[in-house]
Design a protein around this motif. Structure first.
Motif, mmCIF file in Angstrom:
data_model
loop_
_atom_site.group_PDB
_atom_site.id
_atom_site.type_symbol
_atom_site.label_atom_id
_atom_site.label_comp_id
_atom_site.label_asym_id
_atom_site.label_seq_id
_atom_site.Cartn_x
_atom_site.Cartn_y
_atom_site.Cartn_z
ATOM 1 N N LEU A 68 0.831 -1.204 0.000
ATOM 2 C CA LEU A 68 0.000 0.000 0.000
ATOM 3 C C LEU A 68 0.870 1.261 0.000
ATOM 4 C CD1 LEU A 68 -2.794 1.314 0.208
ATOM 5 C CD2 LEU A 68 -2.647 1.061 2.696
ATOM 6 N N GLU A 69 1.918 1.230 0.862
ATOM 7 C CA GLU A 69 2.817 2.388 0.922
ATOM 8 C C GLU A 69 3.552 2.584 -0.407
ATOM 9 O OE1 GLU A 69 5.403 1.863 4.218
ATOM 10 O OE2 GLU A 69 3.846 2.211 5.743
ATOM 11 N N LEU A 70 3.961 1.460 -1.023
ATOM 12 C CA LEU A 70 4.644 1.538 -2.305
ATOM 13 C C LEU A 70 3.721 2.127 -3.371
ATOM 14 C CD1 LEU A 70 7.119 0.931 -4.034
ATOM 15 C CD2 LEU A 70 6.211 -1.386 -4.392
ATOM 16 N N THR A 71 2.466 1.681 -3.350
ATOM 17 C CA THR A 71 1.491 2.230 -4.300
ATOM 18 C C THR A 71 1.308 3.731 -4.085
ATOM 19 O OG1 THR A 71 0.325 0.106 -4.375
ATOM 20 C CG2 THR A 71 -0.868 2.042 -5.146
ATOM 21 N N GLN A 72 1.194 4.116 -2.801
ATOM 22 C CA GLN A 72 1.042 5.537 -2.499
ATOM 23 C C GLN A 72 2.274 6.338 -2.923
ATOM 24 O OE1 GLN A 72 0.205 5.435 1.697
ATOM 25 N NE2 GLN A 72 -2.008 5.117 1.402
ATOM 26 N N LEU A 73 3.470 5.769 -2.655
ATOM 27 C CA LEU A 73 4.701 6.445 -3.051
ATOM 28 C C LEU A 73 4.786 6.610 -4.565
ATOM 29 C CD1 LEU A 73 7.339 4.859 -0.638
ATOM 30 C CD2 LEU A 73 6.538 7.221 -0.635
ATOM 31 N N ARG A 74 4.362 5.570 -5.290
ATOM 32 C CA ARG A 74 4.358 5.670 -6.746
ATOM 33 C C ARG A 74 3.405 6.758 -7.219
ATOM 34 N NH1 ARG A 74 4.348 -0.794 -8.394
ATOM 35 N NH2 ARG A 74 6.611 -1.133 -8.088
ATOM 36 N N GLU A 75 2.234 6.813 -6.573
ATOM 37 C CA GLU A 75 1.280 7.857 -6.943
ATOM 38 C C GLU A 75 1.859 9.244 -6.658
ATOM 39 O OE1 GLU A 75 -2.245 6.981 -4.783
ATOM 40 O OE2 GLU A 75 -2.842 5.289 -6.060
ATOM 41 N N VAL A 76 2.483 9.381 -5.470
ATOM 42 C CA VAL A 76 3.097 10.670 -5.121
ATOM 43 C C VAL A 76 4.224 11.000 -6.091
ATOM 44 C CG1 VAL A 76 4.457 11.884 -3.373
ATOM 45 C CG2 VAL A 76 2.458 10.548 -2.687
ATOM 46 N N ASN A 77 5.018 9.980 -6.432
ATOM 47 C CA ASN A 77 6.133 10.188 -7.355
ATOM 48 C C ASN A 77 5.627 10.624 -8.727
ATOM 49 O OD1 ASN A 77 8.980 10.012 -8.048
ATOM 50 N ND2 ASN A 77 8.416 8.218 -9.255
ATOM 51 N N LYS A 79 2.802 12.071 -9.332
ATOM 52 C CA LYS A 79 2.248 13.423 -9.192
ATOM 53 C C LYS A 79 3.360 14.456 -9.165
ATOM 54 C CE LYS A 79 -1.312 13.770 -6.603
ATOM 55 N NZ LYS A 79 -2.221 13.837 -5.430
ATOM 56 N N GLN A 80 4.445 14.140 -8.441
ATOM 57 C CA GLN A 80 5.575 15.064 -8.373
ATOM 58 C C GLN A 80 6.228 15.232 -9.742
ATOM 59 O OE1 GLN A 80 8.068 13.516 -5.257
ATOM 60 N NE2 GLN A 80 6.986 14.648 -3.649
ATOM 61 N N GLN A 83 4.058 17.513 -11.608
ATOM 62 C CA GLN A 83 4.224 18.873 -11.107
ATOM 63 C C GLN A 83 5.539 19.475 -11.563
ATOM 64 O OE1 GLN A 83 3.746 18.267 -6.889
ATOM 65 N NE2 GLN A 83 1.517 18.509 -6.952
ATOM 66 N N LEU A 84 6.618 18.662 -11.565
ATOM 67 C CA LEU A 84 7.908 19.146 -12.042
ATOM 68 C C LEU A 84 7.841 19.536 -13.513
ATOM 69 C CD1 LEU A 84 10.553 16.816 -10.356
ATOM 70 C CD2 LEU A 84 10.338 19.278 -10.077
ATOM 71 N N THR A 85 7.136 18.711 -14.286
ATOM 72 C CA THR A 85 6.992 19.020 -15.708
ATOM 73 C C THR A 85 6.234 20.324 -15.908
ATOM 74 O OG1 THR A 85 7.008 16.655 -16.251
ATOM 75 C CG2 THR A 85 6.122 18.172 -17.907
ATOM 76 N N GLU A 86 5.141 20.488 -15.140
ATOM 77 C CA GLU A 86 4.363 21.725 -15.232
ATOM 78 C C GLU A 86 5.189 22.917 -14.754
ATOM 79 O OE1 GLU A 86 1.358 22.341 -16.504
ATOM 80 O OE2 GLU A 86 1.375 20.265 -17.220
ATOM 81 N N LEU A 87 5.956 22.710 -13.673
ATOM 82 C CA LEU A 87 6.798 23.789 -13.156
ATOM 83 C C LEU A 87 7.867 24.166 -14.169
ATOM 84 C CD1 LEU A 87 7.590 25.677 -10.868
ATOM 85 C CD2 LEU A 87 8.934 23.821 -9.865
ATOM 86 N N ALA A 88 8.436 23.164 -14.819
ATOM 87 C CA ALA A 88 9.450 23.439 -15.839
ATOM 88 C C ALA A 88 8.848 24.231 -16.997
ATOM 89 C CB ALA A 88 10.042 22.125 -16.350
ATOM 90 N N PRO A 141 13.763 17.872 -16.364
ATOM 91 C CA PRO A 141 14.150 18.837 -15.326
ATOM 92 C C PRO A 141 14.215 18.175 -13.956
ATOM 93 C CG PRO A 141 11.833 19.086 -15.869
ATOM 94 C CD PRO A 141 12.397 18.083 -16.836
ATOM 95 N N ASN A 142 15.106 18.699 -13.117
ATOM 96 C CA ASN A 142 15.113 18.247 -11.730
ATOM 97 C C ASN A 142 14.921 19.448 -10.820
ATOM 98 O OD1 ASN A 142 17.743 19.437 -10.995
ATOM 99 N ND2 ASN A 142 18.583 17.891 -12.383
ATOM 100 N N ILE A 143 14.635 19.168 -9.564
ATOM 101 C CA ILE A 143 14.252 20.220 -8.629
ATOM 102 C C ILE A 143 15.384 21.211 -8.406
ATOM 103 C CG2 ILE A 143 14.916 18.924 -6.587
ATOM 104 C CD1 ILE A 143 11.821 21.200 -7.007
ATOM 105 N N ASP A 144 16.635 20.736 -8.410
ATOM 106 C CA ASP A 144 17.771 21.643 -8.195
ATOM 107 C C ASP A 144 17.904 22.637 -9.343
ATOM 108 O OD1 ASP A 144 18.388 20.422 -5.804
ATOM 109 O OD2 ASP A 144 19.803 19.005 -6.700
#
Length: 307
Positions: A68-77, A79-80, A83-88, A141-144
């Motif tokens: 369950l945690e892995l599934t949630q982490l994948r979903e968060v990943n 989503k991130q 979001q990174l693509t949109e931010l870029a 793109p990466n966050i840095d």
């Protein structure tokens, strides 16, 4: 005193199976020790089985939780990543906006100063609209990188705001100077006499003409050539009906031979505002306006101010 050695337990249980039809009886003798050992073994097996079941359930629950945690982490990943693509994309759009602001800054400086100021900076070269050649490997793109770019854009935005604020002040100052500087014709018509020496309209050789004469129909509107304050609006000798306007900085304009003045002393007028109407009052040979520009009390050629 001697201790008695316990006698071995020789008890046993007999299991009898009595068949029908008078067949022989089947008998099984089971010693009590065997039953005890079997019961102990079964108890141990039950304990081991219970422990195994508990451990299996714990491991199963832990595996389910991990999944369950892995599934949630994948979903968060995921989503991130989105979001990174949109931010870029947003950051790239912001960079394009900064490029346009840079170009606008340059254009405004050329309009104000006649040429681009040397201190004008650039956060990136302006993008040409008539070319679209692009290339290079695709790099996610990466966050840095995005954080660094956002910092650069923030600094560039602050610098650009300061620059545009300075340009705004320069434009306002220039507009103020232009507003109080005579720069338009006071009336429509034909120039019948220019600044300087001329053949006297009264005969007797030449005379000095301190302004220009513009002739047109009687009653043609006469306009202020710059913002200023009326310092005289009356009959003034050979000028006839005259309007005098002080524009500050030592600049004064005069409008003479008017049929009627339209403003009073102390009145503030704007460039292009009607201040009188053309006539032929005072020393005049016909309907016209005599227009003068004086700088610190000295008459100068109005043509150098006219556009």
């Amino acid at each position: 005193m001697k201790q008695k050695t316990p006698k071995p337990d020789r008890r046993e249980y007999t299991l009898m199976i009595v068949p029908h039809h008078t067949k022989s009886v089947f008998r099984i003798c089971i010693p009590i020790k065997t039953i005890k050992y079997t019961a102990a073994a079964l108890g141990i097996c039950l304990l081991l089985l219970s422990g195994t079941m508990l451990n299996y359930r714990f491991q199963a629950n832990a595996a389910t939780q991990d999944k369950l945690e892995l599934t949630q982490l994948r979903e968060v990943n995921d989503k991130q990543k989105a979001q990174l693509t949109e931010l870029a994309k947003a950051t790239a759009d912001l960079q394009e906006d900064m490029n346009r602001l840079n170009q606008l800054d340059s254009d405004l400086r050329r309009m104000v100063n006649g040429e681009e100021a040397a201190e004008t900076s650039r956060s990136a070269p302006a993008r040409l609209s008539n070319h679209n050649g692009q290339g290079g490997p695709e790099v996610k793109p990466n966050i840095d990188q995005l954080t660094s770019l956002v910092k650069e854009l923030r600094a560039a935005a602050i610098q650009r705001e300061e620059s545009l604020t300075n340009i705004k002040s320069a434009i306002a100052s220039k507009n103020e100077r232009m507003a109080v500087t005579p720069s338009i014709w006071p009336a429509s018509g034909e120039v019948t006499s220019r600044f300087g020496w001329r053949n006297s309209p009264w005969g007797g050789g030449s005379d000095w003409h301190p302004g220009i004469d513009i002739a047109s129909s009687y009653g043609t509107p006469i306009m202020a050539t710059a913002d200023g304050t009326v310092t005289n609006s009356s009959w003034f000798g050979g000028y006839g009906n005259m309007v005098e306007i002080d524009h500050g900085n030592g600049i004064v304009t005069i409008y003479g031979h008017n049929s009627r003045n339209a403003v009073g002393v102390g009145q503030h007028v704007k460039k292009g505002q009607v201040v009188a109407y053309m006539g032929s009052t005072g020393m005049s040979t016909g309907t016209h306006v005599h227009y003068e520009v004086r700088v610190n009390g000295t008459a100068v050629n109005p043509s150098s101010f006219l556009q």
